[in-house]
Enzyme design. Sequence first.
Site, PDB file in Angstrom:
ATOM      1  N   HIS A   1      13.016  -7.654  -9.829  1.00 20.49           N
ATOM      2  CA  HIS A   1      13.583  -8.849  -9.193  1.00 20.49           C
ATOM      3  C   HIS A   1      12.982 -10.104  -9.803  1.00 20.49           C
ATOM      4  CE1 HIS A   1      15.466  -7.225  -5.231  1.00 20.49           C
ATOM      5  NE2 HIS A   1      15.823  -6.540  -6.296  1.00 20.49           N
TER       6      HIS A   1
ATOM      7  N   LYS B   1       1.654  -9.201  -0.053  1.00 20.62           N
ATOM      8  CA  LYS B   1       0.418  -9.064  -0.816  1.00 20.62           C
ATOM      9  C   LYS B   1      -0.471  -7.878  -0.433  1.00 20.62           C
ATOM     10  CE  LYS B   1       0.799 -12.330  -3.680  1.00 20.62           C
ATOM     11  NZ  LYS B   1       1.842 -11.646  -4.420  1.00 20.62           N
TER      12      LYS B   1
ATOM     13  N   TYR C   1       3.610 -15.491  -5.736  1.00 21.62           N
ATOM     14  CA  TYR C   1       4.408 -14.340  -5.298  1.00 21.62           C
ATOM     15  C   TYR C   1       4.389 -13.232  -6.355  1.00 21.62           C
ATOM     16  CZ  TYR C   1       8.021 -11.822  -2.745  1.00 21.62           C
ATOM     17  OH  TYR C   1       8.700 -10.866  -2.022  1.00 21.62           O
TER      18      TYR C   1
ATOM     19  N   PRO D   1       2.363  -9.826   6.339  1.00 20.66           N
ATOM     20  CA  PRO D   1       3.193  -9.296   5.242  1.00 20.66           C
ATOM     21  C   PRO D   1       4.111 -10.321   4.567  1.00 20.66           C
ATOM     22  CG  PRO D   1       4.004  -8.530   7.372  1.00 20.66           C
ATOM     23  CD  PRO D   1       2.720  -9.243   7.641  1.00 20.66           C
TER      24      PRO D   1
ATOM     25  N   TYR E   1      14.252 -14.622   2.423  1.00 17.96           N
ATOM     26  CA  TYR E   1      13.300 -15.034   3.456  1.00 17.96           C
ATOM     27  C   TYR E   1      13.968 -16.173   4.219  1.00 17.96           C
ATOM     28  CZ  TYR E   1       9.531 -12.457   1.096  1.00 17.96           C
ATOM     29  OH  TYR E   1       8.744 -11.479   0.540  1.00 17.96           O
TER      30      TYR E   1
HETATM   31  P1  FAD Z   1      -3.806   2.351   4.591  1.00 18.58           P
HETATM   32  O1  FAD Z   1      -2.478   2.462   3.973  1.00 18.58           O
HETATM   33  O2  FAD Z   1      -3.908   1.865   6.004  1.00 18.58           O
HETATM   34  O3  FAD Z   1      -4.496   3.766   4.472  1.00 18.58           O
HETATM   35  C1  FAD Z   1      -5.693   4.097   5.153  1.00 18.58           C
HETATM   36  C2  FAD Z   1      -5.714   5.593   5.400  1.00 18.58           C
HETATM   37  O4  FAD Z   1      -6.981   5.947   5.974  1.00 18.58           O
HETATM   38  C3  FAD Z   1      -4.655   6.039   6.406  1.00 18.58           C
HETATM   39  O5  FAD Z   1      -3.882   7.079   5.843  1.00 18.58           O
HETATM   40  C4  FAD Z   1      -5.443   6.488   7.616  1.00 18.58           C
HETATM   41  O6  FAD Z   1      -4.811   7.539   8.318  1.00 18.58           O
HETATM   42  C5  FAD Z   1      -6.753   6.917   6.978  1.00 18.58           C
HETATM   43  N1  FAD Z   1      -7.900   6.913   7.911  1.00 18.58           N
HETATM   44  C6  FAD Z   1      -8.197   5.995   8.864  1.00 18.58           C
HETATM   45  N2  FAD Z   1      -9.315   6.348   9.505  1.00 18.58           N
HETATM   46  C7  FAD Z   1      -9.746   7.500   8.948  1.00 18.58           C
HETATM   47  C8  FAD Z   1     -10.850   8.360   9.207  1.00 18.58           C
HETATM   48  N3  FAD Z   1     -11.730   8.093  10.172  1.00 18.58           N
HETATM   49  N4  FAD Z   1     -10.995   9.463   8.459  1.00 18.58           N
HETATM   50  C9  FAD Z   1     -10.118   9.751   7.457  1.00 18.58           C
HETATM   51  N5  FAD Z   1      -9.025   8.975   7.184  1.00 18.58           N
HETATM   52  C10 FAD Z   1      -8.856   7.867   7.921  1.00 18.58           C
HETATM   53  N6  FAD Z   1       2.148  -4.876   3.187  1.00 18.58           N
HETATM   54  C11 FAD Z   1       3.095  -5.502   2.505  1.00 18.58           C
HETATM   55  O7  FAD Z   1       2.823  -5.987   1.404  1.00 18.58           O
HETATM   56  N7  FAD Z   1       4.386  -5.558   3.017  1.00 18.58           N
HETATM   57  C12 FAD Z   1       4.719  -4.980   4.233  1.00 18.58           C
HETATM   58  O8  FAD Z   1       5.849  -5.034   4.667  1.00 18.58           O
HETATM   59  C13 FAD Z   1       3.733  -4.342   4.968  1.00 18.58           C
HETATM   60  N8  FAD Z   1       3.997  -3.771   6.176  1.00 18.58           N
HETATM   61  C14 FAD Z   1       2.987  -3.177   6.865  1.00 18.58           C
HETATM   62  C15 FAD Z   1       3.228  -2.605   8.118  1.00 18.58           C
HETATM   63  C16 FAD Z   1       2.187  -2.000   8.851  1.00 18.58           C
HETATM   64  C17 FAD Z   1       2.472  -1.402  10.213  1.00 18.58           C
HETATM   65  C18 FAD Z   1       0.887  -1.961   8.304  1.00 18.58           C
HETATM   66  C19 FAD Z   1      -0.257  -1.323   9.083  1.00 18.58           C
HETATM   67  C20 FAD Z   1       0.656  -2.517   7.046  1.00 18.58           C
HETATM   68  C21 FAD Z   1       1.685  -3.126   6.321  1.00 18.58           C
HETATM   69  N9  FAD Z   1       1.483  -3.699   5.060  1.00 18.58           N
HETATM   70  C22 FAD Z   1       2.449  -4.313   4.393  1.00 18.58           C
HETATM   71  C23 FAD Z   1       0.210  -3.655   4.426  1.00 18.58           C
HETATM   72  C24 FAD Z   1       0.137  -2.525   3.402  1.00 18.58           C
HETATM   73  O9  FAD Z   1       0.908  -1.443   3.822  1.00 18.58           O
HETATM   74  C25 FAD Z   1      -1.323  -2.204   3.300  1.00 18.58           C
HETATM   75  O10 FAD Z   1      -1.964  -3.330   2.722  1.00 18.58           O
HETATM   76  C26 FAD Z   1      -1.619  -0.933   2.516  1.00 18.58           C
HETATM   77  O11 FAD Z   1      -1.159   0.177   3.216  1.00 18.58           O
HETATM   78  C27 FAD Z   1      -3.115  -0.826   2.271  1.00 18.58           C
HETATM   79  O12 FAD Z   1      -3.410   0.446   1.809  1.00 18.58           O
HETATM   80  P2  FAD Z   1      -4.782   1.152   2.153  1.00 18.58           P
HETATM   81  O13 FAD Z   1      -4.733   2.437   1.422  1.00 18.58           O
HETATM   82  O14 FAD Z   1      -5.892   0.209   1.909  1.00 18.58           O
HETATM   83  O15 FAD Z   1      -4.755   1.388   3.735  1.00 18.58           O
HETATM   84  C1  PHB Z   2       9.502  -4.857   2.534  1.00 17.19           C
HETATM   85  O1  PHB Z   2      10.421  -4.567   1.754  1.00 17.19           O
HETATM   86  O2  PHB Z   2       9.110  -4.070   3.393  1.00 17.19           O
HETATM   87  C2  PHB Z   2       8.873  -6.195   2.435  1.00 17.19           C
HETATM   88  C3  PHB Z   2       9.237  -7.038   1.420  1.00 17.19           C
HETATM   89  C4  PHB Z   2       8.657  -8.299   1.324  1.00 17.19           C
HETATM   90  C5  PHB Z   2       7.716  -8.686   2.257  1.00 17.19           C
HETATM   91  C6  PHB Z   2       7.335  -7.821   3.276  1.00 17.19           C
HETATM   92  C7  PHB Z   2       7.927  -6.573   3.371  1.00 17.19           C
HETATM   93  O3  PHB Z   2       7.168  -9.924   2.192  1.00 17.19           O
END
Ligand code: FAD
Ligand code: PHB
Length: 403
Positions: free
Chosen positions: A85, A309, A397, A305, A213
């Site tokens: 994109h 980022k 972005y 979100p 957006y």
């Molecule tokens: P996570 O993906 O949270 O992974 C952490 C893992 O650790 C999980 O699988 C969990 O089960 C595991 N864990 C936790 N505690 C323990 C334990 N005690 N023992 C073993 N394992 C454990 N970002 C965007 O850019 N756009 C979005 O639209 C967006 N939507 C989101 C929606 C939600 C509901 C959430 C929570 C986050 C969202 N994010 C979004 C943020 C993005 O998804 C996160 O920044 C990303 O998942 C970070 O990855 P991570 O691996 O650091 O953490």
């Molecule tokens: C998504 O596709 O889930 C999405 C895209 C852009 C954002 C947040 C979420 O800023």
Amino acid sequence: MAALREALPLTTISRTEVAIVGAGPSGLLLSRLLHRAGIDNVVLERRSAEYVLGRVRAGVLEKGTVALLDEAGVGERCRREGFLHEGIGIAFDGARHRIDFQALAESAVTIYGQTEVTRDLMAALSADGPAPRYEAEVIGIEDFDGDSPLVHYREAGETRTLRCAFVAGCDGSHGKSRESVPGRAYTAYERAYPFGWLGVLSETPPVSDELIYANHERGFALCSMRSHHLSRYYVQCSLDDHVEDWPDERFWDELRRRIDPEAAEALVTGPAIEKSIAPLRSFVAEPMRFGRLLLAGDAAHIVPPTGAKGLNLAAADIRFLAEALIEHYREKSDAALDAYSERCLKRVWKAERFSWWMTSLLHLFPETGAFGRKIQVAELDYLIGSRAAATALAENYVGLNFD
Ligand code: FAD
Ligand code: PHB
């Protein structure tokens, strides 16, 4: 600390170089990069693989994130199936305006879901090792001030211990890693926003070729996608709302009211195949390293979100962490480990600022009022009319350069 070790029956003790807590994108990517560098590691994840894959989250990847997936040997499907994109739409006051990333920042982003990134990493790790240990919940981390930290976890009804040289805390915002650090050892910076996002995934064609957006007096809305026949939409909602308050009909009506008329006209609706509410929060823990425990991704910082980022910041941390650990093992140097926290936080704070700014510009706040609304529209007008302002958005972005 010592109390936990003494209270635990020492059943099975195993050993690895790097114990990775959490099998989200951060943990899996680190495992893969270390494995390719010949560094022994074990990933412990409290949930099942199916549960991890069932979480619908981010969808926008910066170029640097895609490059890191390539380095980990898992970028091929993302490059083939992801959408490049070169801009986004910003809708307000009944019209949509384009921010042209290619013209302003000579770059683009890739639309490819976090679920797919996770699926690709899981496939590579199960083919090539080391297979992550699912349904293995970490319950305590000790001795990270010394050379030989201990990670205690519960698996198959048993309490087990992993002895290691380093612990990578990749367990998200509610994990055990940061919780294992005494509160006085770090400073937490936090801002909670007075609203959430209601997200819907539907098997319908996306309303537009690019993300939209929307700022609207009824609240923010976002049109995103996963493929030509899978759309992802969000509307700003109240923190008191529950998914049951939002039957599909209500969701589509609200989305249609908030986006520009052309998009509203083109919107194809259908049954929601996933619907969830996420609160919005900004959070940073400083520092990110505590002796031999290093935090990465959501375990160390959260962004709302709006700027897309979260996942990209997690990938940037992992790039720095993998480099630092590889340098430790290959060159017997801790210089990069010593610089890890500072290096990550410089990037983290820039993304925190951008995500906070995008959130402030596009959402309806309880205190916005008539004056605040006029200011938002004036800023949006300035944004689409000024090359300098639009360039600042585009640069952030698509992702800032790595120092
Ligand atoms: P996570 O993906 O949270 O992974 C952490 C893992 O650790 C999980 O699988 C969990 O089960 C595991 N864990 C936790 N505690 C323990 C334990 N005690 N023992 C073993 N394992 C454990 N970002 C965007 O850019 N756009 C979005 O639209 C967006 N939507 C989101 C929606 C939600 C509901 C959430 C929570 C986050 C969202 N994010 C979004 C943020 C993005 O998804 C996160 O920044 C990303 O998942 C970070 O990855 P991570 O691996 O650091 O953490
Ligand atoms: C998504 O596709 O889930 C999405 C895209 C852009 C954002 C947040 C979420 O800023």
